[in-house]
Scaffold this motif. Structure first.
Motif, PDB file in Angstrom:
ATOM      1  N   ILE A  19      -0.882  -4.862  -1.706  1.00 28.23           N
ATOM      2  CA  ILE A  19      -1.778  -4.008  -2.491  1.00 28.23           C
ATOM      3  C   ILE A  19      -2.796  -4.881  -3.228  1.00 28.23           C
ATOM      4  N   ALA A  20      -2.339  -6.013  -3.729  1.00 28.63           N
ATOM      5  CA  ALA A  20      -3.254  -6.908  -4.432  1.00 28.63           C
ATOM      6  C   ALA A  20      -4.359  -7.381  -3.476  1.00 28.63           C
ATOM      7  N   ARG A  21      -3.968  -7.740  -2.255  1.00 29.92           N
ATOM      8  CA  ARG A  21      -4.958  -8.173  -1.261  1.00 29.92           C
ATOM      9  C   ARG A  21      -5.936  -7.049  -0.951  1.00 29.92           C
ATOM     10  N   LEU A  22      -5.376  -5.840  -0.819  1.00 32.68           N
ATOM     11  CA  LEU A  22      -6.199  -4.675  -0.526  1.00 32.68           C
ATOM     12  C   LEU A  22      -7.234  -4.468  -1.618  1.00 32.68           C
ATOM     13  N   HIS A  23      -6.811  -4.677  -2.846  1.00 32.12           N
ATOM     14  CA  HIS A  23      -7.718  -4.507  -3.980  1.00 32.12           C
ATOM     15  C   HIS A  23      -8.843  -5.523  -3.913  1.00 32.12           C
ATOM     16  N   GLN A  24      -8.480  -6.772  -3.580  1.00 29.90           N
ATOM     17  CA  GLN A  24      -9.531  -7.798  -3.469  1.00 29.90           C
ATOM     18  C   GLN A  24     -10.520  -7.435  -2.382  1.00 29.90           C
ATOM     19  N   ARG A  25     -10.007  -6.886  -1.313  1.00 30.48           N
ATOM     20  CA  ARG A  25     -10.836  -6.615  -0.159  1.00 30.48           C
ATOM     21  C   ARG A  25     -11.747  -5.402  -0.392  1.00 30.48           C
ATOM     22  N   LEU A  26     -11.176  -4.339  -0.975  1.00 32.31           N
ATOM     23  CA  LEU A  26     -11.951  -3.104  -1.105  1.00 32.31           C
ATOM     24  C   LEU A  26     -12.731  -3.054  -2.408  1.00 32.31           C
ATOM     25  N   GLU A  27     -12.269  -3.805  -3.392  1.00 32.61           N
ATOM     26  CA  GLU A  27     -12.926  -3.853  -4.704  1.00 32.61           C
ATOM     27  C   GLU A  27     -13.092  -2.463  -5.304  1.00 32.61           C
ATOM     28  N   THR A  28     -12.121  -1.625  -5.061  1.00 32.33           N
ATOM     29  CA  THR A  28     -12.155  -0.286  -5.630  1.00 32.33           C
ATOM     30  C   THR A  28     -11.247  -0.238  -6.858  1.00 32.33           C
ATOM     31  N   THR A  29     -11.652   0.550  -7.812  1.00 33.90           N
ATOM     32  CA  THR A  29     -10.841   0.725  -9.012  1.00 33.90           C
ATOM     33  C   THR A  29      -9.451   1.233  -8.631  1.00 33.90           C
ATOM     34  N   ILE A  30      -8.418   0.655  -9.241  1.00 33.35           N
ATOM     35  CA  ILE A  30      -7.066   1.169  -9.022  1.00 33.35           C
ATOM     36  C   ILE A  30      -6.435   1.459 -10.372  1.00 33.35           C
ATOM     37  N   VAL A  31      -5.921   2.679 -10.518  1.00 30.33           N
ATOM     38  CA  VAL A  31      -5.115   2.993 -11.694  1.00 30.33           C
ATOM     39  C   VAL A  31      -3.693   3.144 -11.183  1.00 30.33           C
ATOM     40  N   TYR A  32      -2.825   2.289 -11.688  1.00 35.33           N
ATOM     41  CA  TYR A  32      -1.511   2.102 -11.084  1.00 35.33           C
ATOM     42  C   TYR A  32      -0.450   2.379 -12.146  1.00 35.33           C
ATOM     43  N   VAL A  33       0.442   3.294 -11.864  1.00 35.17           N
ATOM     44  CA  VAL A  33       1.491   3.646 -12.826  1.00 35.17           C
ATOM     45  C   VAL A  33       2.818   3.039 -12.382  1.00 35.17           C
ATOM     46  N   THR A  34       3.508   2.408 -13.301  1.00 26.51           N
ATOM     47  CA  THR A  34       4.830   1.875 -12.978  1.00 26.51           C
ATOM     48  C   THR A  34       5.674   1.802 -14.245  1.00 26.51           C
ATOM     49  N   HIS A  35       6.991   1.767 -14.039  1.00 29.64           N
ATOM     50  CA  HIS A  35       7.845   1.540 -15.206  1.00 29.64           C
ATOM     51  C   HIS A  35       8.342   0.109 -15.218  1.00 29.64           C
ATOM     52  N   ASP A  36       7.932  -0.627 -14.189  1.00 29.44           N
ATOM     53  CA  ASP A  36       8.473  -1.963 -13.977  1.00 29.44           C
ATOM     54  C   ASP A  36       7.480  -2.974 -14.539  1.00 29.44           C
ATOM     55  N   GLN A  37       7.870  -3.657 -15.628  1.00 28.64           N
ATOM     56  CA  GLN A  37       6.912  -4.549 -16.271  1.00 28.64           C
ATOM     57  C   GLN A  37       6.587  -5.765 -15.403  1.00 28.64           C
TER      58      GLN A  37
END
Lengths: 466, 392, 296
Positions: B178-196
């Motif tokens: 997912i991190a790679r995908l973010h670098q590639r697409l450069e699209t805003t991501i709002v990501y919810v998790t309970h895992d710090q």
């Protein structure tokens, strides 16, 4: 550094107003259109054909036949005053008390047992199949099953086979056979010699009402008996021939072989028994002195099993000496039980499938834990399985109560006209009144039915809403 | 530009009840990877669903780009969402799943095909296009869910715990994907998790929520180094920060903290903060397990805590030791070479500059004039600071 | 050395004993259930055999005696009834009632259930409670007012009138069943579709309807059998119809012919053929419907 065009995003004054309560927005409007389109057809049909008529029926039940004059509770009073309605209510009560228990029990037994066989699917299919058959056709099917003539009805045939094996029918089970000379019919079906006899004496016992073709093959002409010392002898014969005389063994009159006879000491019970031979003569040897009579046993005339009228109205409860109302309420006609058996045939499969699914859904580990804890199979079933199945059993039970309250078609299909009156139920009564156009009374019956169902409605709502 | 702004967002499920999201103010800039993190029930998923348009909002505004989207249906918000359950349509093939949204948009057939194949290529799903979701492994389904979002080329991806249904190994792998995908697409991501851990490893910035209230927003480093309050201090970092509360006693030169029967000398910045609070005031200190050691570093501002060892967990390079300090459980992570054993009585050492100080009443972090530790941002910033560029 | 070669004497035979014991233990259950199964088959087989026997034979001997002599069986009854009994017309009427009543219930119920599960609107829960209540309202409750209503609308004594009545009384259970099924569809799917740009109709058409197929099949079979087998509604509204449906046809025969068992048994069996075929072909769905309706 990425900056945000804050110009477009003026912070609102705190506290932020609740936008959702600010009247219907565009989305809300669109949503209500959707609700209308999706729910609309169902709402219209249910409103017009179920809800409104139900209310209307309740109102009508307080009006007369024509529906124009308000009569208060008259319809209800009339209703509960008629034997027809009392019988209908009684029958529905019998159904409700007996049927749900039986079905649930049968379903439970079948469901538990099918878990132990490899061909469970086949068994379930067979037992479940009647669910696909209309109640009316079921009635017809069971009419054939219940046929009174043992040659036609499979139940009576089976019962007859057993009864006739235990009590074989007599050789002389003839409708018109009767004593004519030397003996007389007794209340218990036997015949007893008129005269007493001492050892060495003879008796002539003449019967009539026997067609020539009913005389057993091999019978020979009868002879007048000759005395034998120390014994009682005699002849039993067909005392009928052209020109023959009563009490006289005429020429060509046949003896009656195979007749079971008992020697009775006068006033003191049986002493010996024997069977007549081909010429109808019989003999009791070594008879001590005294005076005796000879009895022709009732077993000689015992007719074969003629079949039970399973669809008849004979009551299973004693009703003699009861008033007519009490009798209406307390009779349990046999036909009710026969109907219940036919209904059991239909619904046991349903109960089995539902309870079977409940069994399959049980947590196997709980049952295994019980086994590990040392419970045997019966204890596991009784203490673990059954309590856990309770909700499912209740569902089956309630479903059956509803079914039974509405019961209608099977009675029309199964019960012959002669028994319909005793087999009446509420739904049938309602329909009878409906087809007589007595709408006020008919509505009142429908309301009675509805009132009986109301507790189930509340129970269901509570169950389903949890 | 598709900045996303939560402006005083309030969401209440039932009128009169405590809000699930309470006055959330947060700005997310274009291309940013923002992680909403917090324990279950903290309002992070609700905030995301409000942003997606799946929940009506009770108050405030949500702005995407320069449009207030409060009343816009989800399809008009130009966002794509990846669900925790993936929400793949079970009766459609992978291809149809990915094409569904753009078919509804009535894109030309060729373009649909081209977009689906491109997404499938990026996610290595080309072989599975004709399969149904039921025939795929968990990881493959997860990628289909991503693919379904990608084909739309939205202005933002919303992801609701997308990794929680994967096993541990796959989770680490997909995290990187997912991190790679973010670098590639450069699209805003709002990501919810309970895992710090997920939050720390993936986010450009992290927003920590608790009971509907935003606690702190910042880069992973900010949150780790300067937590705003006890909650953030305890939530970020694993194992959790140890907290000890006691009474300050200062006489002339030395400042001490009395914790039950224990009396320990404070040093450095913490001593300054305690002195400022005054004699007899209460104070909570927080120390991360990894900042303890048992060998004396010899520095001047070292604090010492006498501890008895209850349990030693061998982790490989380190030992995680569970100790009792003044009747309280304190966890420390020390190099295995120290050879700590159960029953040892030892001293835990920590550099005073690594000790956090909190007000036990307000639970807020104490800030001094000490230049070495930057003052943390206010608890609920009216406008969040812009993220540090190029965090990754 | 020999000790090693000698196999443990008991070990191999032990499983065989266990197997035998298991068989012995399960024998009584098997025997009992075979008996029950036969008992359950007897009534239907009796009707079937009777329908293939000349009426005279019925009075002479039991149908079970005919099984031993299949030569006496004849299709004469069927030939007669198909030529004279109006069964063909009755069958057409029954189909004309059953098919629309089934399709309409399936359609309306799946729409309504969608509104109950996936749309949010005030009073939704109360409407559901009302449906649960309506599920057990007896058919009889509405006969008279609806007969009056149909009289005004010109629907009395018509097929559409009967269809409508069956649709109405089938709906509460149908919606209940579909609602239970739809409740099992993850909300996520619908939300994903919503974000993908689908409107309510598309979500219904493209997501919920295809996923609801198994439940729809169960419902359709249920409704089909109910309507096909109904006597009361048909008798009340179509009693005087020139070609009444099968159940009414047989009912009339029963009161008309009295005991002419050849006609009754044959007609009854004809009325059962299609339900039985449907039952055997779709038993799985039927069972699922029973369970969905009964156990929540």
């Amino acid at each position: 550094m990425a900056t945000v065009p804050v110009a477009a995003v003026e912070p609102l004054a705190r506290p932020a107003p609740d936008v959702a309560t600010g009247g219907p927005g565009r989305g809300r409007f669109r949503n209500s259109i959707a609700v209308g389109l999706f729910m609309g057809p169902a709402a219209i049909v249910l409103g017009a054909i179920v809800v409104y008529p139900t209310v209307d029926t309740i109102i009508r039940s307080f009006f007369d036949k024509s529906g124009n004059t308000f009569v208060g509770t008259n319809n209800y009073r009339t209703l509960f005053g008629t034997t027809e309605m009392l019988i209908a209510i009684r029958n529905n009560a019998i159904w409700v008390i007996v049927f749900p228990f039986l079905v649930t029990f049968a379903g439970l037994v079948f469901a538990v047992l099918t878990e132990r066989i490899r061909w469970a699917t086949a068994f379930k299919t067979v037992v479940f199949m009647p669910m696909a058959i209309s109640l009316f056709a079921t009635g017809v099917i069971w009419r054939i099953v219940y046929e009174t003539d043992p040659h036609r009805g499979v139940i009576n045939s089976a019962v007859g086979t057993i009864v006739d094996a235990v009590h074989p029918p007599g050789l002389y089970a003839l409708p018109n056979i009767k004593p004519i000379s030397g003996l007389a019919a007794q209340p218990d079906g036997s015949m007893l010699s008129n005269n007493t006899v001492q050892p060495g004496g003879t008796l002539k016992l003449g019967l009539t009402g026997i067609l020539p073709e009913n005389i057993p093959p091999g019978a020979q002409d009868a002879h007048a008996p000759s005395g034998a010392s120390g014994g009682v002898s005699g002849a039993v014969w067909r005392n009928f021939s052209p020109g023959g005389q009563i009490g006289v063994i005429g020429n060509g009159e046949k003896g009656l072989p195979g007749m079971h006879l008992t020697l009775l000491r006068d006033g003191n019970g049986s002493v010996a028994s024997t069977t007549s031979v081909a010429d109808g003569s019989f003999r009791f040897n070594d008879v001590s002195s005294g005076s005796y009579r000879v009895s022709v046993d009732s077993s000689n005339f015992r007719t074969p099993f003629g079949g039970t009228n399973w669809l008849g109205i004979q009551s299973l409860t004693p009703t003699s000496g009861l008033g007519s109302t009490a009798r209406s309420l307390l009779t349990i006609p046999l036909v009710d039980i026969s109907e219940i058996i036919a209904m059991l045939w239909i619904w046991s499969g349903f109960a089995m499938v539902v309870i079977g699914a409940g069994l399959a859904a049980l947590n196997r580990e709980v049952l295994e834990a019980a086994k590990v804890d040392g419970a045997n199979e019966w204890q596991t079933f009784r203490k673990i399985t059954l309590p856990l199945l309770r909700p499912v059993l209740i569902v089956v039970f309630i479903t059956m109560i509803i079914n039974v309250l509405k019961i209608f078609d099977i009675i029309l299909g199964l019960v012959p006209d002669s028994s319909q009156h005793e087999a009446n139920v509420i739904a049938l009564q309602m329909w009878h009144l409906y087809s007589r156009f007595d709408y006020g009374l008919s509505s009142a019956v429908a309301v009675v039915l509805f009132v009986l169902v109301v507790p189930v409605i509340f129970f269901n709502i509570r169950r389903i809403r949890g | 530009m598709s900045n996303i702004t939560f402006d005083h967002l309030i969401k209440r499920y039932t009128p009169g009840a405590a809000p699930a999201v309470n006055d959330l103010n947060l700005q997310i800039s274009d291309g940013e990877f923002l992680v909403l993190v917090g324990p279950s029930g903290c309002g992070k998923t609700t905030a995301l669903r409000c942003l997606a348009g799946l929940e009506d909002i009770t108050g405030g505004r949500i702005i995407i780009g320069d449009r207030v989207v409060n009343d816009l249906p989800p399809k008009d918000r130009d966002i794509a969402m990846v669900f925790q359950s993936y929400a793949l349509y079970p009766h459609m093939s992978v291809y149809e799943n990915m094409a569904f949204s753009i078919r509804l948009r009535k894109l030309p057939k060729e373009e649909i095909d081209q977009r689906v194949r491109e997404a499938a290529r990026i996610l290595d799903l080309e072989r599975f296009l004709q399969r149904k979701p039921g025939e795929l492994s968990g990881g493959q389904r997860q990628r289909v869910a991503l693919g379904r979002a990608i084909v739309r080329s939205p202005s933002a991806f919303l992801m609701d715990e997308p990794l929680s249904n994967l096993d541990a190994k796959l989770r680490v792998q997909t995290r990187a994907e997912i991190a790679r995908l973010h670098q590639r697409l450069e699209t805003t991501i709002v990501y919810v998790t309970h895992d710090q851990v997920e939050a720390m490893t993936m986010g450009d910035r992290i927003a920590v929520m608790r009971e509907g209230i935003l606690q702190q927003v910042g880069t992973p480093q900010d949150l780790y180094q300067t937590p705003n309050n006890l909650f953030v201090g305890g939530f970020i970092g694993s194992p959790s920060m140890n907290f000890l509360t006691g009474t300050v006693s200062s006489d002339g030169g030395s400042v001490r903290l009395k914790i039950e029967s224990l009396d320990i000398a404070l040093a450095g910045r913490v001593a300054e903060l305690a002195r400022t609070r005054g004699n007899g005031s209460s104070l909570t200190i927080g120390v991360r397990p990894e900042h303890f050691d048992t060998a004396a570093p010899g520095a001047a501002d070292t604090m010492r805590l006498p501890a008895s060892v209850d349990v030693v967990e061998f982790l490989g390079n380190e030992d995680l030791i569970h100790t009792t300090v003044a009747g309280k459980d304190v966890v420390a992570m020390v190099p295995s070479v120290r050879g700590v054993k159960v029953g040892d009585q030892l001293e835990l050492h920590v550099l005073a500059s690594l000790v956090h100080a909190f007000d036990p009443q307000t639970e807020l972090a104490l800030t001094g004039s000490d230049g070495a530790r930057p003052a943390p941002p206010p608890a609920v910033p009216a406008q969040a600071p812009a993220p540090a560029a190029g965090t990754d | 050395m020999t000790a090693i070669a000698a196999p443990a004497p008991e070990a191999p035979s032990a499983p065989r004993w266990a197997h035998l014991r298991r068989i012995l233990k399960s024998t009584p259950v098997n025997v009992l259930l075979v008996a029950v199964g036969l008992l359950w088959l007897v009534p239907t087989v009796g009707l079937l055999v009777t329908s293939f026997r000349p009426a005279a034979d019925y009075f002479a001997s039991g149908w079970w005696q005919a099984i031993a002599h299949p030569a006496v069986l004849t299709v004469e009854n069927y030939r007669n009834i198909l030529h004279t009994g109006g069964i063909g017309d009755a069958l057409i009427t029954t189909v004309l009632i059953t098919v629309p009543a089934t399709l309409l219930v399936v359609l309306i119920a799946s729409l309504g259930a969608y509104a109950l599960v996936f749309l949010r609107w005030p009073g939704r829960d109360w409407v559901f409670v009302l449906l649960v209540a309506l599920m057990v309202v007896p058919l009889q409750m509405a006969l008279i007012p609806v007969a009056t209503l149909y009289g005004h609308l010109g629907l009395y004594g018509t097929i559409p009138g009967v269809v409508l009545y069956h649709v109405a009384f089938g709906l509460p259970f149908a919606i209940f069943l579909m609602r239970n099924f739809y409740s099992g569809i993850p909300k996520d799917l619908l939300e994903a579709a919503r974000i993908d740009g689908a409107n309510e109709w598309m979500m219904f058409r493209r997501i919920v309807l295809p996923l609801g197929m198994p439940a729809l099949a169960s419902l359709a079979i249920f409704q089909f059998l109910w309507v096909w087998n109904d006597l009361l509604v048909a008798l009340s509204f179509l009693g005087a119809y020139p070609h009444p449906p099968l159940t009414v046809n047989i009912f009339n025969k029963l009161s008309e012919f009295g005991t002419s068992i050849d006609v009754i048994s044959t007609a009854s069996f004809i009325s059962m053929i299609i339900p039985l075929v449907v039952f055997f072909a779709f038993q799985r769905y039927f069972v699922r419907g029973v369970l969905a309706g009964a156990v929540k």
